[in-house]
Design a protein around this motif. Structure first.
Motif, PDB file in Angstrom:
ATOM      1  N   ALA A   1       5.274  25.666  43.797  1.00 45.01           N
ATOM      2  CA  ALA A   1       4.441  26.840  43.501  1.00 45.01           C
ATOM      3  C   ALA A   1       5.305  28.076  43.275  1.00 45.01           C
ATOM      4  CB  ALA A   1       3.457  27.085  44.638  1.00 45.01           C
ATOM      5  N   LEU A   2       6.361  28.238  44.069  1.00 47.79           N
ATOM      6  CA  LEU A   2       7.247  29.384  43.922  1.00 47.79           C
ATOM      7  C   LEU A   2       7.977  29.348  42.584  1.00 47.79           C
ATOM      8  CD1 LEU A   2       8.643  31.909  45.027  1.00 47.79           C
ATOM      9  CD2 LEU A   2      10.292  30.402  46.188  1.00 47.79           C
ATOM     10  N   VAL A   3       8.534  28.187  42.240  1.00 46.88           N
ATOM     11  CA  VAL A   3       9.257  28.051  40.976  1.00 46.88           C
ATOM     12  C   VAL A   3       8.317  28.282  39.785  1.00 46.88           C
ATOM     13  CG1 VAL A   3      10.496  26.440  39.492  1.00 46.88           C
ATOM     14  CG2 VAL A   3      10.999  26.514  41.936  1.00 46.88           C
ATOM     15  N   ALA A   4       7.120  27.699  39.844  1.00 40.23           N
ATOM     16  CA  ALA A   4       6.160  27.870  38.750  1.00 40.23           C
ATOM     17  C   ALA A   4       5.738  29.333  38.611  1.00 40.23           C
ATOM     18  CB  ALA A   4       4.936  26.994  38.991  1.00 40.23           C
ATOM     19  N   SER A   5       5.544  30.012  39.739  1.00 42.20           N
ATOM     20  CA  SER A   5       5.144  31.429  39.699  1.00 42.20           C
ATOM     21  C   SER A   5       6.245  32.301  39.104  1.00 42.20           C
ATOM     22  CB  SER A   5       4.798  31.908  41.114  1.00 42.20           C
ATOM     23  OG  SER A   5       3.705  31.180  41.644  1.00 42.20           O
ATOM     24  N   LEU A   6       7.496  32.021  39.494  1.00 41.45           N
ATOM     25  CA  LEU A   6       8.620  32.780  38.937  1.00 41.45           C
ATOM     26  C   LEU A   6       8.780  32.526  37.438  1.00 41.45           C
ATOM     27  CD1 LEU A   6      11.258  32.409  41.800  1.00 41.45           C
ATOM     28  CD2 LEU A   6      10.005  34.480  41.148  1.00 41.45           C
ATOM     29  N   CYS A   7       8.507  31.303  37.012  1.00 41.42           N
ATOM     30  CA  CYS A   7       8.550  30.988  35.582  1.00 41.42           C
ATOM     31  C   CYS A   7       7.489  31.786  34.814  1.00 41.42           C
ATOM     32  CB  CYS A   7       8.344  29.494  35.359  1.00 41.42           C
ATOM     33  SG  CYS A   7       9.758  28.476  35.850  1.00 41.42           S
ATOM     34  N   ILE A   8       6.305  31.893  35.405  1.00 38.88           N
ATOM     35  CA  ILE A   8       5.239  32.686  34.779  1.00 38.88           C
ATOM     36  C   ILE A   8       5.665  34.146  34.670  1.00 38.88           C
ATOM     37  CG2 ILE A   8       2.913  33.592  35.118  1.00 38.88           C
ATOM     38  CD1 ILE A   8       2.918  30.759  34.090  1.00 38.88           C
ATOM     39  N   TRP A   9       6.302  34.674  35.734  1.00 40.01           N
ATOM     40  CA  TRP A   9       6.776  36.059  35.709  1.00 40.01           C
ATOM     41  C   TRP A   9       7.809  36.269  34.601  1.00 40.01           C
ATOM     42  CZ3 TRP A   9      11.724  38.094  36.563  1.00 40.01           C
ATOM     43  CH2 TRP A   9      11.795  39.481  36.666  1.00 40.01           C
ATOM     44  N   ILE A  10       8.752  35.335  34.470  1.00 40.82           N
ATOM     45  CA  ILE A  10       9.781  35.437  33.437  1.00 40.82           C
ATOM     46  C   ILE A  10       9.152  35.421  32.043  1.00 40.82           C
ATOM     47  CG2 ILE A  10      11.743  34.241  32.371  1.00 40.82           C
ATOM     48  CD1 ILE A  10      12.527  33.328  35.199  1.00 40.82           C
ATOM     49  N   LEU A  11       8.205  34.513  31.844  1.00 38.42           N
ATOM     50  CA  LEU A  11       7.547  34.413  30.543  1.00 38.42           C
ATOM     51  C   LEU A  11       6.715  35.655  30.234  1.00 38.42           C
ATOM     52  CD1 LEU A  11       6.361  30.680  30.642  1.00 38.42           C
ATOM     53  CD2 LEU A  11       8.164  31.650  29.204  1.00 38.42           C
ATOM     54  N   ALA A  12       5.964  36.126  31.231  1.00 39.26           N
ATOM     55  CA  ALA A  12       5.037  37.236  31.004  1.00 39.26           C
ATOM     56  C   ALA A  12       5.747  38.578  30.876  1.00 39.26           C
ATOM     57  CB  ALA A  12       4.016  37.299  32.137  1.00 39.26           C
ATOM     58  N   CYS A  13       6.756  38.818  31.723  1.00 42.16           N
ATOM     59  CA  CYS A  13       7.373  40.147  31.798  1.00 42.16           C
ATOM     60  C   CYS A  13       8.674  40.277  31.007  1.00 42.16           C
ATOM     61  CB  CYS A  13       7.631  40.517  33.255  1.00 42.16           C
ATOM     62  SG  CYS A  13       6.132  40.630  34.256  1.00 42.16           S
ATOM     63  N   LEU A  14       9.344  39.176  30.721  1.00 45.33           N
ATOM     64  CA  LEU A  14      10.624  39.242  30.023  1.00 45.33           C
ATOM     65  C   LEU A  14      10.577  38.589  28.644  1.00 45.33           C
ATOM     66  CD1 LEU A  14      13.041  38.435  33.004  1.00 45.33           C
ATOM     67  CD2 LEU A  14      12.341  40.673  32.142  1.00 45.33           C
ATOM     68  N   ALA A  15      10.152  37.326  28.598  1.00 40.78           N
ATOM     69  CA  ALA A  15      10.200  36.577  27.338  1.00 40.78           C
ATOM     70  C   ALA A  15       9.142  37.057  26.337  1.00 40.78           C
ATOM     71  CB  ALA A  15      10.028  35.086  27.618  1.00 40.78           C
TER      72      ALA A  15
END
Length: 468
Positions: free
Chosen positions: A242-256
């Motif tokens: 859950a932590l890894v998936a949430s951080l991936c969402i943050w990277i996609l939403a806020c950076l990528a």
């Protein structure tokens, strides 16, 4: 059940050392960022006030001078620093702070803060908007990634089901416990910013309504992130996943997503290079009236037209100085050229903005960012409005100067000088940014997209937790 779950989750959150440490770090970062932004805001406004007064004094005290010489000497239009830029600096440091106003030429804004920074600036500045847009979503992830997975791992999920606990009440209790610390942190920041701005004198057009709307925009943004994090936690079985998936969402939403949207918009609707822009303007100038060239075909046509209009045979018989009249017509022609080419730049900007809006559905960051900058008057729309207002003032200034020469001299007369008091008759440049209602109307699509994100994630979360 909602209140019991809320108090239970809140106690668990604040008992954990990682949560306390994270909250302290975020609060410290917010405190430092507000302090830095406040100092910068005050310094920039002091410089603005000093530059505006100094430049006006220079203009008013030119002494006796030919008006056309004063037109080439020029003056400056300074862009004010708006109060809510303390919260969101937007594009201000890239867009330039002043425009030089001179005869025959429209200049771009210059002296941007980014031009004076080192390469380290690309890693971002510690500003309130950086904390609000990037750091607080990470805090939400740290607080809520294991909201449901811990129930599975500890075996309490089966126990809760056996007691007939209502899923939506259980969910609402967890959601409220996660929302509370974010609400407190954000509300504290906005209250401090509002109090600081409310007590600063002569620094813009601050009002609490704009600050309140910006606060609501960010709270919707955080609610969307809370929904997404809780949704992930409800779908996976392990906290680590859950932590890894949430951080991936943050990277996609806020950076990528923002970077991808920027590249797509730029590739689809590119701006011309400086060299191309300057060459296109020069070509159009060559094909029209040059106010300084009395022998050109266009000048002779204008001369013939004016003589026929006034029913005279000689330029000496005109009730004004034709040379100054011709220079003003040349200014108007050049202004039309600049209007044409800058209008094309604005069209490209508008097209790029439409691309951004069409891609806003891929990330809640995009509509939030656009709304925040717009409300703070630190977006490109406000900058374009300022540039257009400066150009309107430039054209009016040239008309004011050439009109004085035309009225007070005869054709062929040289050496005319306006009186020392003449310059004070030119009104000072003033620019007022769009009001809040106009800003919100212009950003209706962003509000709709952000609201869609909110309701869609709430719906997904509700229907997913029904099957827990």
């Amino acid at each position: 059940m909602i209140s019991k779950t809320f108090f239970k989750e809140t106690k668990e959150l604040f008992r954990e050392g990682r949560v306390r440490i994270s909250l302290i770090i975020v609060l410290l970062l917010l405190g430092v960022s507000v302090w830095i932004s406040t100092r910068q805001f005050q310094n920039v406004n002091a410089q603005y006030a000093m530059a505006k007064t100094s430049e006006r004094d220079v203009w008013d005290n030119q002494g006796e001078k030919n008006p056309h010489s004063a037109a080439h000497y020029g003056t400056y239009a300074f862009k004010p620093k708006y109060p809510l830029s303390l919260v969101d600096q937007g594009v201000d440091k890239y867009a330039g702070t002043s425009i030089f106003l001179e005869a025959h030429k429209r200049n771009e804004a210059q002296f941007s803060a980014a031009a004076d920074q080192t390469g380290l600036a690309r890693f971002g500045d510690l500003t309130p908007d950086f904390i609000l847009l990037f750091i607080l979503p990470i805090l939400i992830i740290l607080l809520g990634y294991n909201s449901f997975t811990k129930e599975r791992e500890m075996g309490t999920l089966t126990l809760l089901k056996s007691q007939g606990v209502s899923n939506w009440k259980w969910l609402l209790g967890k959601w409220s416990a996660l929302f509370l610390p974010v609400l407190i942190i954000t509300l504290t920041l906005f209250l401090i910013a509002g109090i600081l701005l409310d007590n600063l004198q002569d620094f813009g057009v601050f009002n609490w309504n704009s600050l309140g709307v910006m606060f609501l925009v960010y709270m919707v943004y955080y609610a969307v992130f809370i929904n997404i994090i809780l949704l992930i936690s409800s779908l996976v079985k392990k906290s680590g996943i859950a932590l890894v998936a949430s951080l991936c969402i943050w990277i996609l939403a806020c950076l990528a997503a923002p970077k991808a949207a920027s590249n797509i918009a730029e590739n689809k609707h590119p701006y011309p290079t400086r060299q191309e822009f300057a060459a296109n303007v020069l070509q159009d100038k060559k094909e029209g009236l040059d106010g300084h060239d009395p022998w050109s075909k266009e000048a002779k046509q204008l001369e013939k037209q004016v003589l026929e209009e006034y029913g005279v045979d000689s330029l000496h018989q005109l009730p004004f100085n034709f040379n100054a009249y011709r220079m003003q017509k040349g200014e108007e022609h050049e202004a039309e050229i600049y209007f044409k080419h800058y209008n094309y730049l604005k069209e490209q900007y508008s097209n790029q903005s439409n691309v951004y809006r069409s891609l806003a559905s891929i990330s809640p960051y995009l509509p939030t960012r656009f709304l925040s900058m717009a409300i703070a008057h630190t977006d490109y729309d406000t900058h374009w409005d300022f540039a257009d207002a400066a150009e309107t003032y430039r054209i009016a200034t040239q008309e004011f100067l050439n009109g004085n020469t035309a009225k007070n001299t005869q054709y062929g007369e040289r050496g005319y000088k306006a009186s020392a008091d003449f310059w004070k008759q030119l009104p000072a440049f003033q620019y007022d940014p769009p009001e809040l209602g106009s800003v919100l109307n212009r950003n209706t699509s962003n509000m709709v997209v952000l609201a869609t994100w909110l309701f869609a994630t709430f719906g997904l979360l509700f229907f997913t937790t029904k099957t827990l």
